[in-house]
Design a protein around this motif. Structure first.
Motif, mmCIF file in Angstrom:
data_model
loop_
_atom_site.group_PDB
_atom_site.id
_atom_site.type_symbol
_atom_site.label_atom_id
_atom_site.label_comp_id
_atom_site.label_asym_id
_atom_site.label_seq_id
_atom_site.Cartn_x
_atom_site.Cartn_y
_atom_site.Cartn_z
ATOM 1 N N ALA A 148 0.826 -1.201 0.000
ATOM 2 C CA ALA A 148 0.000 0.000 0.000
ATOM 3 C C ALA A 148 0.864 1.256 0.000
ATOM 4 N N ARG A 149 1.914 1.265 0.790
ATOM 5 C CA ARG A 149 2.744 2.461 0.889
ATOM 6 C C ARG A 149 3.502 2.713 -0.414
ATOM 7 N N GLY A 153 2.875 5.977 -2.999
ATOM 8 C CA GLY A 153 3.967 6.850 -3.403
ATOM 9 C C GLY A 153 4.123 6.923 -4.910
ATOM 10 N N LEU A 154 3.929 5.810 -5.586
ATOM 11 C CA LEU A 154 4.060 5.787 -7.043
ATOM 12 C C LEU A 154 2.946 6.582 -7.705
ATOM 13 N N ALA A 155 1.736 6.506 -7.147
ATOM 14 C CA ALA A 155 0.633 7.267 -7.724
ATOM 15 C C ALA A 155 0.883 8.766 -7.593
ATOM 16 N N HIS A 190 6.001 10.469 -18.040
ATOM 17 C CA HIS A 190 6.633 10.512 -16.726
ATOM 18 C C HIS A 190 7.619 9.350 -16.592
ATOM 19 N N LYS A 191 8.770 9.511 -17.175
ATOM 20 C CA LYS A 191 9.765 8.441 -17.167
ATOM 21 C C LYS A 191 10.187 8.084 -15.747
ATOM 22 N N ALA A 192 10.241 9.084 -14.886
ATOM 23 C CA ALA A 192 10.633 8.821 -13.508
ATOM 24 C C ALA A 192 9.645 7.891 -12.818
ATOM 25 N N ALA A 193 8.330 8.101 -13.094
ATOM 26 C CA ALA A 193 7.318 7.252 -12.477
ATOM 27 C C ALA A 193 7.426 5.814 -12.984
ATOM 28 N N VAL A 194 7.657 5.659 -14.278
ATOM 29 C CA VAL A 194 7.801 4.321 -14.848
ATOM 30 C C VAL A 194 9.031 3.632 -14.274
ATOM 31 N N THR A 195 10.118 4.370 -14.136
ATOM 32 C CA THR A 195 11.342 3.808 -13.565
ATOM 33 C C THR A 195 11.118 3.388 -12.119
ATOM 34 N N ALA A 196 10.435 4.237 -11.356
ATOM 35 C CA ALA A 196 10.151 3.902 -9.962
ATOM 36 C C ALA A 196 9.244 2.684 -9.864
#
Length: 315
Positions: A148-149, A153-155, A190-196
């Motif tokens: 969940a956490r 954070g990713l969202a 959002h490349k950073a989001a995909v990477t994360a």
């Protein structure tokens, strides 16, 4: 697909495949902040992989996917377990059931065993239990619901703007570009989001499309559903227990590189009596239904075959 209304008026979205008259049903319960699409590489294969007719049900849990919203009082693992019991009574009214739960769905499966023990009981020596087996994917016991956490954070990272503003921007883009191009813009920009997402939820060398699908599903549940379910998940995972009869088949699978549910947590849940039921998949992360269908499917098929044989023995 079909719909089903729970006693409290909540509508659940069900995807039904296979033979509706099958004597064994496989019921899929997905993880936190995703939906039935996480089973896309598995659910459709089971009817052809099993030697006998089998019914397959993938549901969007309360508050997820196309099902009705949850509330503060119903966004709990215990409520999800009660919902699964209702699905079994409605969509699989006869025969035996194998429940396959991933992450939060696995916790709901555990709660099903605690809250509805009659489903797991043999009411006569020659009568199979209604729930004959469970397959737990990426499910363990811990101090906090890391699933969940991490997803929350990713969202947040993926949106980069307040939810209402993001929704307005997407709606405007959809008018101009069309929905398919909006998907491309919002998922790839959002490349950073995909990477994360890749690092947090997957193991080694995931399929990029699986990463983007997971990001889409998580974003779709931001912020309401994710905020509602986090407290309940944090509370339940601390006291999660495997409480099913000895005759219940149990299979547990976890990724070697799962950063949210470590193999030690899955092992602690099983305890010494069921330690041999744990399968650790090398190089895999948390999203086993998308990452490792080729390894997950044979275990589900084995559980279905064993259930079918037990039905024959009972006859």
């Amino acid at each position: 697909m079909s719909g089903f209304t729970l006693p409290d008026g909540t509508a659940l979205h069900l995807e039904c495949q296979g033979d509706p008259q099958g004597s064994v049903t496989v019921l899929f319960a997905h993880a936190y902040a995703v939906d039935h699409r996480c089973w896309q590489d598995i659910a459709g294969v089971i009817p052809t992989a099993v030697e006998w007719p089998v019914r397959v049900i993938s549901c969007d849990l309360r508050g997820h996917g196309s099902s009705s919203r949850a509330t503060e009082s119903t966004a709990t693992v215990e409520q999800l377990a009660d919902d699964l019991a209702e699905v079994i009574a409605h969509a699989a009214p006869d025969g035996s059931v194998v429940v396959v739960g991933h992450g939060m769905g696995g916790l709901a499966t555990l709660a099903l065993g605690q809250r509805h023990p009659q489903l797991f009981a043999r009411h006569a020596p020659d009568q199979p239990a209604r729930v004959a087996g469970i397959v737990l994917l990426s499910t363990g016991v811990g101090d906090v619901a890391a699933e969940a956490r991490a997803a929350t954070g990713l969202a947040v990272e993926g949106s980069r703007s307040p939810p209402n503003l993001l929704s307005k921007v997407i709606q405007d883009l959809e008018v101009v570009l069309g929905s398919r191009l909006v998907d491309l813009v919002t998922d790839r920009a959002h490349k950073a989001a995909v990477t994360a997402m890749r690092w947090s939820m997957f193991g080694e060398d995931p399929d990029p499309d699986d990463v983007v699908l997971t990001l889409r599903m998580i974003r779709a549940h931001w912020p309401e559903t994710m905020a509602l379910f986090r407290p309940g998940l944090d509370a339940y995972i601390k006291q999660a227990q495997l409480d099913v009869p000895e005759h219940t088949q149990v299979i547990s699978m976890v990724g070697e590189r799962d950063r949210l549910v470590e193999p030690e947590q899955a092992s602690a849940l099983l305890g010494t009596d069921r330690a041999d039921e744990l399968i650790v998949l090398p190089d895999a992360g948390h999203m086993l239904p998308l990452e490792r269908p080729a390894q997950v499917i044979p275990r589900i098929v084995a559980a279905v075959h064993a259930t079918h044989r037990n039905q024959g023995d009972a006859r």
